[in-house]
Design an enzyme around this catalytic site. Structure first.
Site, PDB file in Angstrom:
ATOM      1  N   CYS A 183      79.026  43.896  65.315  1.00 47.11           N
ATOM      2  CA  CYS A 183      80.207  44.134  64.479  1.00 47.11           C
ATOM      3  C   CYS A 183      79.751  44.993  63.313  1.00 47.11           C
ATOM      4  O   CYS A 183      78.809  44.612  62.599  1.00 47.11           O
ATOM      5  CB  CYS A 183      80.755  42.794  63.979  1.00 47.11           C
ATOM      6  SG  CYS A 183      82.080  42.914  62.754  1.00 47.11           S
ATOM      7  N   CYS A 186      83.261  50.852  64.801  1.00 47.84           N
ATOM      8  CA  CYS A 186      83.723  49.471  64.960  1.00 47.84           C
ATOM      9  C   CYS A 186      83.599  49.177  66.441  1.00 47.84           C
ATOM     10  O   CYS A 186      84.009  49.999  67.273  1.00 47.84           O
ATOM     11  CB  CYS A 186      85.173  49.319  64.494  1.00 47.84           C
ATOM     12  SG  CYS A 186      85.906  47.707  64.897  1.00 47.84           S
TER      13      CYS A 186
END
EC number: 5.1.1.3
Length: 266
Positions: A72, A183
């Site tokens: 992440c 992302c």
């Protein structure tokens, strides 16, 4: 008994990294935790993201993982160095690998970064990119709607095409030749993003480069698993197991996967 590689993410996005790791390292066992109940992390402040990241980390460390992948970008920016310093297992994030892959791809040193608000505000990518190549020019763009499109399973829909077109319009007038999907949710939108940006722009999924670095780090620490012992992947989520499973089994081609619901924090 096999030891697993642990992966943590705010939701299903980190599965894009898992897929690349399993392509390169098919004998490895995966424990994955997606904090979908508290997703997205992007709009949250750094301290809160770091707290959530530690909660996920401790959950998987308690289950005996041999390595941690912070799959992440927002969590990597908020907590990677603190976690790496305090754990006695190898820890890797996704920002440095993504930056290296982009610098290999660019021909004009003009790179775009798509990310959450948290990742963009952290300046983690410009810092990493300029640390590797001082001549690089970076245009960062927050795309907060992308995560909800992916988490809702709409990443192949007409809605996704509309959201991508509206969000990326500012980049069309720049001279970038490379875009980092900053992302781990965004690679599920990669075909739509590539189509919108056109043939002259390379779109970088940091998952491939991250997988290569996972392999190298495991090898360095003599932790690679080449045995034929039975593999038992485990998937955990703080949110809906059905929504998680619907996306994960499609993305990972695991129709029989079992997803366990857990609670984190108070």
């Amino acid at each position: 008994m096999k030891q697993a590689i642990g992966f943590i993410d705010s939701g299903v996005g980190g599965l894009t990294v898992v897929r690349e790791v399993l392509k390169q390292l098919p004998h490895e066992q995966v424990y994955y935790l997606g904090d979908t109940a508290r997703c997205p992390y992007g709009p949250r402040d750094k301290e809160e993201v770091a707290k959530f990241t530690w909660e996920m980390t401790n959950f998987l460390v308690d289950r005996g993982i041999k390595m941690l992948v912070i799959a992440c970008n927002t969590a990597t920016a908020a907590a990677l160095y603190d976690i790496r310093e305090k754990l006695d297992i190898p820890v890797i994030g996704v920002i440095q690998p993504g930056s290296r892959a982009a610098l290999k791809a660019t021909k004009n040193n003009k790179i775009g970064v798509l990310g959450t608000i948290g990742t963009v505000e952290s300046m983690a990518y410009p810092t990493a990119l300029k640390g590797l190549n001082r001549r690089v020019e970076v245009d960062s763009l927050a795309c907060p709607k992308f995560v909800s499109v992916v988490e809702s399973g709409e990443y192949k829909s007409a809605i996704a095409k509309k959201v991508v077109a509206e969000s990326l319009l500012p980049l069309k007038s720049t001279k970038i030749d490379t875009v980092i999907l900053g992302c781990t949710h965004y690679p599920l939108l990669k075909p739509i993003i590539e189509n919108f940006m056109g043939d002259g722009v390379s779109v970088i999924n940091s998952g491939e480069e991250t997988a290569s670095e996972v392999s190298a780090l495991l090898d360095y620490h003599n932790l690679l698993d080449a045995t034929d012992e039975e593999i038992e992947h485990r998937f955990f989520t703080t949110g809906s197991t059905q929504i998680f499973k619907d996306i994960a089994k499609d993305w990972l081609n695991m129709p029989d996967m079992i997803v366990e619901h857990i609670k984190l924090g108070k």
